[in-house]
Scaffold this motif. Structure first.
Motif, PDB file in Angstrom:
ATOM      1  N   UNK A 139       0.835  -1.197   0.000  1.00 48.92           N
ATOM      2  CA  UNK A 139       0.000   0.000   0.000  1.00 48.92           C
ATOM      3  C   UNK A 139       0.869   1.245   0.000  1.00 48.92           C
ATOM      4  N   UNK A 140       0.253   2.380  -0.361  1.00 50.31           N
ATOM      5  CA  UNK A 140       1.001   3.636  -0.348  1.00 50.31           C
ATOM      6  C   UNK A 140       0.930   4.282   1.033  1.00 50.31           C
ATOM      7  N   UNK A 141       1.478   5.471   1.165  1.00 51.68           N
ATOM      8  CA  UNK A 141       1.549   6.140   2.474  1.00 51.68           C
ATOM      9  C   UNK A 141       0.180   6.505   3.030  1.00 51.68           C
ATOM     10  N   UNK A 142      -0.820   6.519   2.167  1.00 47.78           N
ATOM     11  CA  UNK A 142      -2.185   6.838   2.606  1.00 47.78           C
ATOM     12  C   UNK A 142      -3.035   5.589   2.821  1.00 47.78           C
ATOM     13  N   UNK A 143      -2.399   4.432   2.725  1.00 47.51           N
ATOM     14  CA  UNK A 143      -3.128   3.188   2.947  1.00 47.51           C
ATOM     15  C   UNK A 143      -3.926   2.712   1.757  1.00 47.51           C
ATOM     16  N   UNK A 144      -3.618   3.229   0.571  1.00 43.94           N
ATOM     17  CA  UNK A 144      -4.335   2.820  -0.633  1.00 43.94           C
ATOM     18  C   UNK A 144      -3.647   1.639  -1.315  1.00 43.94           C
ATOM     19  N   UNK A 145      -4.440   0.811  -1.944  1.00 41.51           N
ATOM     20  CA  UNK A 145      -3.958  -0.337  -2.689  1.00 41.51           C
ATOM     21  C   UNK A 145      -3.036   0.114  -3.825  1.00 41.51           C
ATOM     22  N   UNK A 146      -1.944  -0.601  -4.027  1.00 40.90           N
ATOM     23  CA  UNK A 146      -1.003  -0.299  -5.102  1.00 40.90           C
ATOM     24  C   UNK A 146      -1.202  -1.300  -6.234  1.00 40.90           C
ATOM     25  N   UNK A 147      -1.110  -0.804  -7.453  1.00 43.63           N
ATOM     26  CA  UNK A 147      -1.367  -1.616  -8.643  1.00 43.63           C
ATOM     27  C   UNK A 147      -0.248  -2.637  -8.897  1.00 43.63           C
ATOM     28  N   UNK A 148      -0.640  -3.720  -9.577  1.00 45.76           N
ATOM     29  CA  UNK A 148       0.296  -4.767  -9.984  1.00 45.76           C
ATOM     30  C   UNK A 148       1.167  -4.263 -11.128  1.00 45.76           C
ATOM     31  N   UNK A 149       2.446  -4.598 -11.066  1.00 42.27           N
ATOM     32  CA  UNK A 149       3.423  -4.228 -12.091  1.00 42.27           C
ATOM     33  C   UNK A 149       3.703  -5.455 -12.955  1.00 42.27           C
ATOM     34  N   UNK A 150       3.278  -5.428 -14.212  1.00 42.45           N
ATOM     35  CA  UNK A 150       3.432  -6.584 -15.087  1.00 42.45           C
ATOM     36  C   UNK A 150       4.887  -6.995 -15.239  1.00 42.45           C
ATOM     37  N   UNK A 151       5.807  -6.064 -15.182  1.00 43.84           N
ATOM     38  CA  UNK A 151       7.226  -6.396 -15.328  1.00 43.84           C
ATOM     39  C   UNK A 151       7.741  -7.206 -14.139  1.00 43.84           C
ATOM     40  N   UNK A 152       7.239  -6.908 -12.936  1.00 40.42           N
ATOM     41  CA  UNK A 152       7.641  -7.692 -11.771  1.00 40.42           C
ATOM     42  C   UNK A 152       7.050  -9.104 -11.852  1.00 40.42           C
ATOM     43  N   UNK A 153       5.841  -9.213 -12.392  1.00 38.44           N
ATOM     44  CA  UNK A 153       5.241 -10.529 -12.581  1.00 38.44           C
ATOM     45  C   UNK A 153       6.090 -11.346 -13.550  1.00 38.44           C
ATOM     46  N   UNK A 154       6.456 -10.747 -14.677  1.00 38.39           N
ATOM     47  CA  UNK A 154       7.271 -11.449 -15.665  1.00 38.39           C
ATOM     48  C   UNK A 154       8.624 -11.855 -15.089  1.00 38.39           C
ATOM     49  N   UNK A 155       9.209 -10.989 -14.269  1.00 39.27           N
ATOM     50  CA  UNK A 155      10.517 -11.292 -13.687  1.00 39.27           C
ATOM     51  C   UNK A 155      10.467 -12.556 -12.851  1.00 39.27           C
ATOM     52  N   UNK A 156       9.451 -12.670 -11.992  1.00 41.56           N
ATOM     53  CA  UNK A 156       9.344 -13.864 -11.154  1.00 41.56           C
ATOM     54  C   UNK A 156       8.983 -15.085 -11.982  1.00 41.56           C
ATOM     55  N   UNK A 157       8.075 -14.917 -12.938  1.00 40.29           N
ATOM     56  CA  UNK A 157       7.656 -16.061 -13.745  1.00 40.29           C
ATOM     57  C   UNK A 157       8.798 -16.566 -14.629  1.00 40.29           C
ATOM     58  N   UNK A 158       9.714 -15.704 -15.046  1.00 40.50           N
ATOM     59  CA  UNK A 158      10.885 -16.154 -15.800  1.00 40.50           C
ATOM     60  C   UNK A 158      11.712 -17.120 -14.963  1.00 40.50           C
ATOM     61  N   UNK A 159      11.867 -16.801 -13.675  1.00 44.62           N
ATOM     62  CA  UNK A 159      12.612 -17.685 -12.775  1.00 44.62           C
ATOM     63  C   UNK A 159      11.878 -19.013 -12.621  1.00 44.62           C
ATOM     64  N   UNK A 160      10.567 -18.941 -12.416  1.00 41.80           N
ATOM     65  CA  UNK A 160       9.771 -20.163 -12.238  1.00 41.80           C
ATOM     66  C   UNK A 160       9.842 -21.042 -13.479  1.00 41.80           C
ATOM     67  N   UNK A 161       9.753 -20.442 -14.635  1.00 41.00           N
ATOM     68  CA  UNK A 161       9.808 -21.232 -15.876  1.00 41.00           C
ATOM     69  C   UNK A 161      11.162 -21.908 -16.048  1.00 41.00           C
ATOM     70  N   UNK A 162      12.231 -21.259 -15.593  1.00 41.40           N
ATOM     71  CA  UNK A 162      13.554 -21.904 -15.631  1.00 41.40           C
ATOM     72  C   UNK A 162      13.590 -23.096 -14.673  1.00 41.40           C
ATOM     73  N   UNK A 163      12.978 -22.927 -13.503  1.00 42.07           N
ATOM     74  CA  UNK A 163      12.926 -24.014 -12.533  1.00 42.07           C
ATOM     75  C   UNK A 163      12.192 -25.211 -13.116  1.00 42.07           C
ATOM     76  N   UNK A 164      11.109 -24.959 -13.832  1.00 44.49           N
ATOM     77  CA  UNK A 164      10.311 -26.048 -14.411  1.00 44.49           C
ATOM     78  C   UNK A 164      11.089 -26.852 -15.443  1.00 44.49           C
ATOM     79  N   UNK A 165      12.091 -26.243 -16.064  1.00 42.68           N
ATOM     80  CA  UNK A 165      12.881 -26.919 -17.094  1.00 42.68           C
ATOM     81  C   UNK A 165      14.035 -27.735 -16.503  1.00 42.68           C
ATOM     82  N   UNK A 166      14.331 -27.505 -15.244  1.00 39.86           N
ATOM     83  CA  UNK A 166      15.475 -28.185 -14.628  1.00 39.86           C
ATOM     84  C   UNK A 166      15.160 -29.651 -14.319  1.00 39.86           C
TER      85      UNK A 166
END
Length: 274
Positions: free
Chosen positions: A247-274
């Motif tokens: 959340x932000x400093x006012x307690x509001x919900x913060x939006x999802x960042x598609x680039x952060x999602x892709x970053x983690x999923x890239x790692x997961x997809x590498x794990x799946x190939x191992x």
């Protein structure tokens, strides 16, 4: 395992879709609009799906403080929002009407969810006081609603609350599975976003080898490999948001960042190939 079959993937990643504060919630202002909340939810949904998550879990995360018996308006708003999003949901999805198991089941029935998550059993104490979950009543309600196919993910050590059951977590896990037929067990740290202990995940998986065990908090690109070494799946919320903040400093919900999602999923997809 059912989760792999549902998502057609191993080591499933469930992305959290945190709804903004809803009408009746303390953080919902008179100037707020349900239409804007729906648009925010649609933005987050698209970021999660475009980023590559395997499933989505929708919760009323900003309904602080959570109600043990949820107001009708809250679950009604959640049903409306999910109904508006259904055409954009292209992956399996679940619901979590936080802290109210009955509301979670009834919401799942209304929106045809694939799975749900909640504190369905056990006795806990925390900021919201003392609460005792009647799993016998809840599972009978599930039967009444003809939800035999709905998969249930159980918190057995929910963040921010203390379990008054003094048994080891592995014993609680085995007992929960035996008495309830739980489809999955969520293992958490003491707060959302905090690093869940891998040894704890391993001990529960060893105790319940045929049940889906999920790392429920603290999953990031630098930690996900160690979590998935023992966990069958992970629930990711805070990390996916812009700057990794809930959340932000006012307690509001913060939006999802598609680039952060892709970053983690890239790692997961590498794990799946191992």
């Amino acid at each position: 395992m059912w989760m792999n079959d549902l998502c057609n993937k191993d080591k499933v990643i469930i992305g959290m879709l945190h709804l903004d504060a809803l009408p009746g919630d303390p953080r919902y202002a008179a100037s707020d609009s349900l239409d804007i909340i729906i648009e925010h939810a649609r933005m987050d949904l698209k970021s999660l799906i475009n980023g590559g998550v395997d499933a989505v879990l929708i919760s009323n995360e900003f309904s602080f403080p959570y109600q043990r018996k949820m107001d009708f308006v809250t679950v009604a708003c959640m049903a409306r929002i999910i109904g508006e999003l259904k055409k954009d949901i292209t992956v399996p999805f679940g619901v979590d009407a936080i802290s109210d198991g009955t509301a979670t089941l009834e919401l799942a029935r209304a929106v045809d969810a694939d799975f749900c998550r909640g504190t369905f059993s056990g006795v806990y104490v925390g900021d919201g006081g003392f609460y005792n979950n009647d799993i016998s009543k809840l599972l009978r309600r599930k039967t009444e609603l003809h939800l035999a196919d709905l998969k249930m993910l159980y918190f057995i050590n929910p963040e921010s609350d203390k379990n008054l059951d003094t048994r080891e977590l592995t014993e609680i896990a085995k007992s929960t599975v035996f008495k309830t037929g739980a489809d999955g067990l969520c293992i958490s740290a003491s707060a959302a976003g905090e690093d869940v202990n891998e040894t704890l995940i391993q001990s529960v998986k060893d105790a319940c080898p045929n049940i889906a065990v999920l790392a429920n908090t603290g999953c990031r690109p630098d930690t996900i490999a160690s979590k998935l070494k023992y966990a069958d799946a992970a629930v990711v919320g805070t990390y996916f948001k812009m700057d990794g903040k809930l959340q932000d400093d006012n307690g509001n919900n913060i939006r999802v960042d598609v680039n952060r999602v892709k970053e983690l999923m890239d790692v997961v997809n590498r794990i799946r190939k191992e």
